[in-house]
Design an enzyme around this catalytic site. Structure first.
Site: not given
Length: 209
Positions: A79, A180, A182
């Protein structure tokens, strides 16, 4: 060991949980020596580009990250962390970045809601190690208002949001995800597993020297 850079502007907790989930050895740190001793580095980030660069400079991490980037050690920006890898940003003011990747961070100017938030399709452009097991057209999770205006040769994933948003970029040992991983479910976990594999390969290559 993967070093997650903690400079007060990152989505540290979610990245940490993701690495724990895939069984990666990691440390959360801003200590220069620990970063240099690591086998790979993740630079997360949420917030404004100029503030992030100021904080990195205050902690003497600009030099550290530039050395890591030029050392062939695997480095993944996420990001804002990805945006910081570029030469400069137009966010709030012209501000120099880490200059590890060519390009400029520009504001999204599209007829859609800003920030670009939510799931979007990621079209693969070329093949890299982090694409192993990742299907073309997978959906990933974004939260951003700025995007990288950069050469096509470093773009390996694109999402459409009124403009072609470079979702994933790479050059040699340096990787950047505008989305993202994750927070992108199984697809994101697979990408992080692949990064873990790249880190392990780099570590093995150093042991054989």
């Amino acid at each position: 060991m993967i070093a997650i850079i903690d400079y007060g502007m990152g989505n540290i907790r979610s990245v940490e949980q993701a690495l724990k989930h895939i069984g990666a050895a990691y440390i959360v740190t801003s200590d220069k020596e620990e970063i240099f001793r690591s086998d790979g580095v993740i630079l997360p980030g949420v917030g404004a580009f100029p503030k992030a660069m100021d904080v990195l400079e205050e902690k003497d991490l600009v030099r550290v990250l530039q050395e890591i980037g030029r050392s062939r050690k695997p480095l993944l920006g996420i990001c804002l962390g990805m945006q910081l890898l570029f030469e400069k940003s137009e966010e709030l003011q012209d501000c120099n970045g880490l200059s590890l990747l060519p390009g400029v961070i520009r504001k999204l100017k599209v007829p859609y809601k800003i920030p670009h938030m939510g799931w979007n399709e990621l079209k693969k452009e070329g093949e890299i190690a982090l694409w192993n097991g990742v299907e073309d057209g997978s959906f990933v999770y974004y939260v951003h208002s700025y995007y990288a205006d950069c050469p096509n040769e470093i773009v390996y994933g694109i999402s459409d949001y009124g403009v072609k948003v470079p979702g994933f970029v790479a050059k040699e040992n340096i990787y950047g995800a505008q989305f993202h991983p994750e927070k992108s479910g199984d697809i994101g976990m697979q990408m992080l597993k692949n990064f873990k594999g790249v880190v392990e390969s780099w570590k093995s290559s150093q042991l054989s020297i």
